[in-house]
Design a protein around this motif. Structure first.
Motif: not given
Length: 93
Positions: A44-46, A83-87
């Motif tokens: 997810i490119e993080l 964090i929102k993108k990961f969740e």
């Protein structure tokens, strides 16, 4: 800045299958937890935003635990968005 997670091993396996199309993933120790979280972050490119820390695996209960720590090179105001993108990615419907 850090954010903690505790998830069932079966949940991470479902994320790999449903979101990434990977049918088999082995999680048997804390190094495996570190590796699978790194794979998700790369997917997810993080990978430049977070690094997994304090990884753990509970053999008897099938729980994995980890923290996502903001990389030193990242701005603190990006933390909550990332964090929102990961969740959102690890959420299974």
């Amino acid at each position: 800045m850090k954010h903690s997670f505790k998830l069932k091993k079966s949940h991470i396996r479902a994320v790999f299958l449903k979101k990434m199309g990977i049918k088999s993933v082995s999680i048997e120790n804390k190094n495996d937890v570190y590796n699978v979280i790194n794979i998700i972050l790369n997917y997810i490119e993080l990978e430049n935003t977070f690094k997994p820390t304090n990884c753990s695996y509970g053999f008897l209960n099938g729980l994995i635990g980890f923290q996502l720590e903001l990389q030193d090179s990242e701005e603190k105001n990006n933390f909550f968005v990332a964090i929102k993108k990961f969740e959102d990615f690890i959420e299974i419907q």
